[in-house]
Design a protein around this motif. Sequence first.
Motif, PDB file in Angstrom:
ATOM      1  N   GLY A  35      67.664  45.634  69.516  1.00 29.47           N
ATOM      2  CA  GLY A  35      67.955  44.282  69.082  1.00 29.47           C
ATOM      3  C   GLY A  35      69.274  43.771  69.617  1.00 29.47           C
ATOM      4  O   GLY A  35      70.124  44.545  70.064  1.00 29.47           O
ATOM      5  N   TRP A  36      69.414  42.467  69.557  1.00 26.83           N
ATOM      6  CA  TRP A  36      70.679  41.795  69.872  1.00 26.83           C
ATOM      7  C   TRP A  36      71.125  41.023  68.627  1.00 26.83           C
ATOM      8  O   TRP A  36      70.306  40.368  67.960  1.00 26.83           O
ATOM      9  CB  TRP A  36      70.502  40.815  71.033  1.00 26.83           C
ATOM     10  N   GLU A  46      74.836  38.248  62.743  1.00 27.32           N
ATOM     11  CA  GLU A  46      73.524  37.663  62.561  1.00 27.32           C
ATOM     12  C   GLU A  46      72.549  38.137  63.640  1.00 27.32           C
ATOM     13  O   GLU A  46      72.934  38.378  64.787  1.00 27.32           O
ATOM     14  CB  GLU A  46      73.586  36.130  62.570  1.00 27.32           C
ATOM     15  N   PHE A  47      71.305  38.246  63.229  1.00 32.07           N
ATOM     16  CA  PHE A  47      70.238  38.656  64.122  1.00 32.07           C
ATOM     17  C   PHE A  47      69.986  37.577  65.176  1.00 32.07           C
ATOM     18  O   PHE A  47      70.006  36.376  64.865  1.00 32.07           O
ATOM     19  CB  PHE A  47      68.963  38.890  63.313  1.00 32.07           C
ATOM     20  N   VAL A  48      69.742  38.020  66.410  1.00 32.36           N
ATOM     21  CA  VAL A  48      69.423  37.097  67.490  1.00 32.36           C
ATOM     22  C   VAL A  48      68.007  37.344  68.014  1.00 32.36           C
ATOM     23  O   VAL A  48      67.198  36.429  68.076  1.00 32.36           O
ATOM     24  CB  VAL A  48      70.426  37.228  68.663  1.00 32.36           C
ATOM     25  N   ALA A  49      67.727  38.605  68.394  1.00 29.71           N
ATOM     26  CA  ALA A  49      66.420  38.919  68.974  1.00 29.71           C
ATOM     27  C   ALA A  49      66.170  40.416  68.869  1.00 29.71           C
ATOM     28  O   ALA A  49      67.115  41.204  68.804  1.00 29.71           O
ATOM     29  CB  ALA A  49      66.350  38.475  70.428  1.00 29.71           C
ATOM     30  N   SER A  50      64.893  40.793  68.863  1.00 24.40           N
ATOM     31  CA  SER A  50      64.539  42.211  68.834  1.00 24.40           C
ATOM     32  C   SER A  50      63.266  42.437  69.638  1.00 24.40           C
ATOM     33  O   SER A  50      62.494  41.498  69.893  1.00 24.40           O
ATOM     34  CB  SER A  50      64.358  42.710  67.400  1.00 24.40           C
ATOM     35  N   ILE A  51      63.065  43.705  69.994  1.00 26.63           N
ATOM     36  CA  ILE A  51      61.905  44.058  70.815  1.00 26.63           C
ATOM     37  C   ILE A  51      61.485  45.479  70.474  1.00 26.63           C
ATOM     38  O   ILE A  51      62.321  46.319  70.149  1.00 26.63           O
ATOM     39  CB  ILE A  51      62.254  43.914  72.314  1.00 26.63           C
ATOM     40  N   GLY A  55      58.256  47.175  74.639  1.00 23.74           N
ATOM     41  CA  GLY A  55      58.478  45.843  75.191  1.00 23.74           C
ATOM     42  C   GLY A  55      57.701  44.757  74.487  1.00 23.74           C
ATOM     43  O   GLY A  55      57.752  43.591  74.889  1.00 23.74           O
ATOM     44  N   GLY A  56      56.984  45.114  73.442  1.00 21.22           N
ATOM     45  CA  GLY A  56      56.178  44.137  72.737  1.00 21.22           C
ATOM     46  C   GLY A  56      56.870  43.571  71.510  1.00 21.22           C
ATOM     47  O   GLY A  56      57.985  43.945  71.167  1.00 21.22           O
ATOM     48  N   THR A  57      56.177  42.679  70.853  1.00 24.85           N
ATOM     49  CA  THR A  57      56.570  42.092  69.568  1.00 24.85           C
ATOM     50  C   THR A  57      57.998  41.558  69.553  1.00 24.85           C
ATOM     51  O   THR A  57      58.819  41.953  68.718  1.00 24.85           O
ATOM     52  CB  THR A  57      56.406  43.111  68.423  1.00 24.85           C
ATOM     53  N   PRO A  58      58.360  40.677  70.467  1.00 24.82           N
ATOM     54  CA  PRO A  58      59.703  40.111  70.390  1.00 24.82           C
ATOM     55  C   PRO A  58      59.836  39.156  69.214  1.00 24.82           C
ATOM     56  O   PRO A  58      58.910  38.384  68.918  1.00 24.82           O
ATOM     57  CB  PRO A  58      59.839  39.368  71.718  1.00 24.82           C
TER      58      PRO A  58
END
Length: 124
Positions: A35-36, A46-51, A55-58
């Motif tokens: 995650g970022w 704070e959460f920005v993005a995850s994967i 490589g799936g389910t962003p």
Amino acid sequence: QVQLVESGGGSVQAGDSLKLSCTCSRRTCSNNGMGWFRQTPGKEREFVASIAWNGGTPYYADSVKGRFTISRGYGASTVYLQMDNLNPEDTADYFCAASRSAASTTQTSMYNYWGQGTRVTVSA
């Protein structure tokens, strides 16, 4: 011990793009969700993005949806965050993290390894 190293931060103008990279010191990161997150002074991270590990389910925070893209590199030990159409509200320290789980998750408590962060500054 897992080490995460971020790179790619910098100072840009509104509307510009940046691509952050996160390299994991161990191949086992390829089995982990990544995650970022970002943080500004005086505010919680704070959460920005995850994967997910494959490589799936962003997942994306609403504030970055449609502008940021998370991806994994070949071998999956590197994670990227492509940031387009940046605005001053995106100014923050950005952190990469590895999750205990193989899945993609927005929950900060699921991440047990963190990088030192890379600073992104966006001017109007």
